[in-house]
Design a protein around this motif. Structure first.
Motif, mmCIF file in Angstrom:
data_model
loop_
_atom_site.group_PDB
_atom_site.id
_atom_site.type_symbol
_atom_site.label_atom_id
_atom_site.label_comp_id
_atom_site.label_asym_id
_atom_site.label_seq_id
_atom_site.Cartn_x
_atom_site.Cartn_y
_atom_site.Cartn_z
ATOM 1 N N LEU A 127 0.824 -1.210 0.000
ATOM 2 C CA LEU A 127 0.000 0.000 0.000
ATOM 3 C C LEU A 127 0.859 1.261 0.000
ATOM 4 N N VAL A 128 2.100 1.111 -0.420
ATOM 5 C CA VAL A 128 3.018 2.242 -0.606
ATOM 6 C C VAL A 128 3.472 2.208 -2.067
ATOM 7 N N TRP A 129 3.300 3.324 -2.769
ATOM 8 C CA TRP A 129 3.604 3.370 -4.206
ATOM 9 C C TRP A 129 4.612 4.474 -4.514
ATOM 10 N N ILE A 130 5.408 4.214 -5.532
ATOM 11 C CA ILE A 130 6.356 5.202 -6.053
ATOM 12 C C ILE A 130 5.962 5.516 -7.486
ATOM 13 N N ALA A 131 5.888 6.803 -7.793
ATOM 14 C CA ALA A 131 5.545 7.259 -9.142
ATOM 15 C C ALA A 131 6.823 7.615 -9.894
ATOM 16 N N SER A 132 6.902 7.225 -11.166
ATOM 17 C CA SER A 132 8.080 7.512 -11.980
ATOM 18 C C SER A 132 7.670 8.097 -13.317
ATOM 19 N N LEU A 133 8.557 8.939 -13.875
ATOM 20 C CA LEU A 133 8.369 9.536 -15.190
ATOM 21 C C LEU A 133 9.586 9.244 -16.057
ATOM 22 N N PRO A 134 9.394 8.927 -17.337
ATOM 23 C CA PRO A 134 10.528 8.706 -18.234
ATOM 24 C C PRO A 134 11.430 9.937 -18.273
ATOM 25 N N GLY A 135 12.707 9.715 -18.127
ATOM 26 C CA GLY A 135 13.658 10.811 -18.184
ATOM 27 C C GLY A 135 13.814 11.586 -16.899
ATOM 28 N N ALA A 136 12.889 11.403 -15.963
ATOM 29 C CA ALA A 136 12.947 12.128 -14.685
ATOM 30 C C ALA A 136 13.186 11.202 -13.507
ATOM 31 N N GLY A 137 12.929 9.907 -13.697
ATOM 32 C CA GLY A 137 13.111 8.962 -12.601
ATOM 33 C C GLY A 137 11.945 9.002 -11.626
ATOM 34 N N ASP A 138 12.217 8.636 -10.401
ATOM 35 C CA ASP A 138 11.163 8.606 -9.380
ATOM 36 C C ASP A 138 10.708 10.021 -9.070
ATOM 37 N N ALA A 139 9.403 10.242 -9.227
ATOM 38 C CA ALA A 139 8.859 11.596 -9.151
ATOM 39 C C ALA A 139 8.092 11.872 -7.870
ATOM 40 N N GLY A 140 7.525 10.832 -7.259
ATOM 41 C CA GLY A 140 6.709 11.060 -6.078
ATOM 42 C C GLY A 140 6.435 9.767 -5.345
ATOM 43 N N VAL A 141 5.786 9.904 -4.193
ATOM 44 C CA VAL A 141 5.529 8.758 -3.326
ATOM 45 C C VAL A 141 4.152 8.903 -2.688
ATOM 46 N N LEU A 142 3.476 7.780 -2.549
ATOM 47 C CA LEU A 142 2.192 7.709 -1.854
ATOM 48 C C LEU A 142 2.333 6.640 -0.778
ATOM 49 N N LEU A 143 2.312 7.061 0.482
ATOM 50 C CA LEU A 143 2.454 6.137 1.603
ATOM 51 C C LEU A 143 1.124 6.098 2.347
ATOM 52 N N THR A 144 0.509 4.920 2.403
ATOM 53 C CA THR A 144 -0.782 4.769 3.060
ATOM 54 C C THR A 144 -0.719 3.605 4.042
ATOM 55 N N ARG A 145 -1.732 3.523 4.900
ATOM 56 C CA ARG A 145 -1.797 2.389 5.824
ATOM 57 C C ARG A 145 -3.250 2.039 6.114
ATOM 58 N N ASP A 146 -3.482 0.758 6.288
ATOM 59 C CA ASP A 146 -4.849 0.252 6.457
ATOM 60 C C ASP A 146 -5.008 -0.422 7.820
ATOM 61 N N ASP A 147 -4.431 0.204 8.851
ATOM 62 C CA ASP A 147 -4.475 -0.388 10.186
ATOM 63 C C ASP A 147 -5.359 0.379 11.161
ATOM 64 N N ARG A 148 -6.177 1.297 10.637
ATOM 65 C CA ARG A 148 -7.127 2.015 11.496
ATOM 66 C C ARG A 148 -8.511 1.388 11.352
#
Length: 312
Positions: A213-234
């Protein structure tokens, strides 16, 4: 005759009673209980907390009225704390504030000017005159925002051109990359503390995360662009802990896509609500982004700070 107040440190065996107290406060302040036992247990087992010196429980006739905790993992001079009290018990509230402040001055001694910070609902059970009379002041407001979910209303979004997502899964390299992206994209945020990988895991209790449930976003030529960190323990809702986009790549729809991806992922898991927290003064425009995607105010908290004057 009123029973005498007694104060003692918390122990791991007090987690259930503390959770019940916090949920009683939740019901008063936000209308429903939202504190999970696992979160209380994580606080009591935090590696940087010595319960014997850093925690307090106030009782009256065996009834738990108030709970407080302090910790220092945010840099020299800064102490963070929790303070919860049932309404109508100012003496218990004051007793625990006394202990929090005394311990905080010990912890901050020798570090130069510092401060004790606590977060309280904008309409707390604590009488705020107890804080203002001691020299506390509000320095920031933080909103918890929520959105109702359904598979029909929250389908998987189409990505911006070229953008791809990968979840971290069991790959340690990707977990470390997620950490690096969080540190980079949140570096300028109010209250952010730079943490190396291992302390970051401890701070987030991230060793218990479902890394799928943690994702990394990437763009061609730019590499890793962003991150989404979530949790499902509540119990009450899915939770988005961090959405971060590199500064040089903002304005391309990446943040909005990550947000909608989180909505879709939790709707598909059967969650009917997702939430997140946002600093209302966040300069990246996060609050407007969340509002534009249908999130609304659930409740708000203020950060209160007491300047600490080191002893000696």
């Amino acid at each position: 005759m009123t029973a005498m107040l007694t104060v003692r440190p918390a122990g791991p065996g007090d987690a259930s009673d503390i959770c019940a107290l916090l949920n009683a406060v939740d019901v008063i302040e936000i209308g429903r209980p939202e504190t999970d036992l696992a979160a209380v247990e994580a606080d009591l087992n935090h590696p940087g907390v010595d319960l014997a010196t850093d925690s307090w429980l106030a009782f009256e006739g065996g009834r738990l009225l108030a709970y407080a905790l302090v910790w220092t993992d945010a840099g020299p001079g800064r102490v963070d704390g929790d303070h919860y009290v049932l309404p109508g018990h100012p003496e218990a509230a004051a007793l625990l504030l006394d202990r929090m402040e005394a311990r905080s001055r010990e912890l901050a001694a020798g570090a130069g000017p510092g401060g004790l910070r606590i977060q309280l609902n904008v309409e707390p059970t604590l009488d705020l005159s107890l804080l203002t009379g001691r020299g506390y002041r509000t320095i920031r407001r933080y909103q918890v925002m929520t959105k109702s979910l359904s598979p029909a209303a929250d389908p998987a979004p189409a990505p911006p051109a070229g953008l791809s997502l990968r979840h971290c899964g069991a790959d340690d390299a990707d977990r470390r990359r997620a950490h690096a992206l969080v540190e980079e994209t949140f570096a300028a945020h109010f209250g952010h503390v730079d943490r190396a990988y291992e302390p970051w895991l401890d701070h987030l209790d991230a060793r218990q995360l479902d890394w799928s449930l943690v994702w990394i976003a990437s763009l061609p030529g730019a590499g890793d662009a962003g991150v989404l960190l979530t949790r499902d323990d509540r119990t009450s809702m899915g939770w988005i802990s961090h959405i971060g986009v590199r500064k040089d790549l903002r304005g391309r729809g990446i943040g909005g896509h990550l947000l909608r991806h989180g909505f879709a992922a939790y709707a598909a898991r059967g969650r009917d609500t997702v939430g997140l927290g946002v600093d209302t003064h966040n300069e990246t425009g996060a609050l407007a982004l969340y509002e534009a995607h249908g999130m609304g105010l659930h409740y708000a908290v203020d950060t209160w700070e007491l300047p600490l004057h080191p002893q000696g």
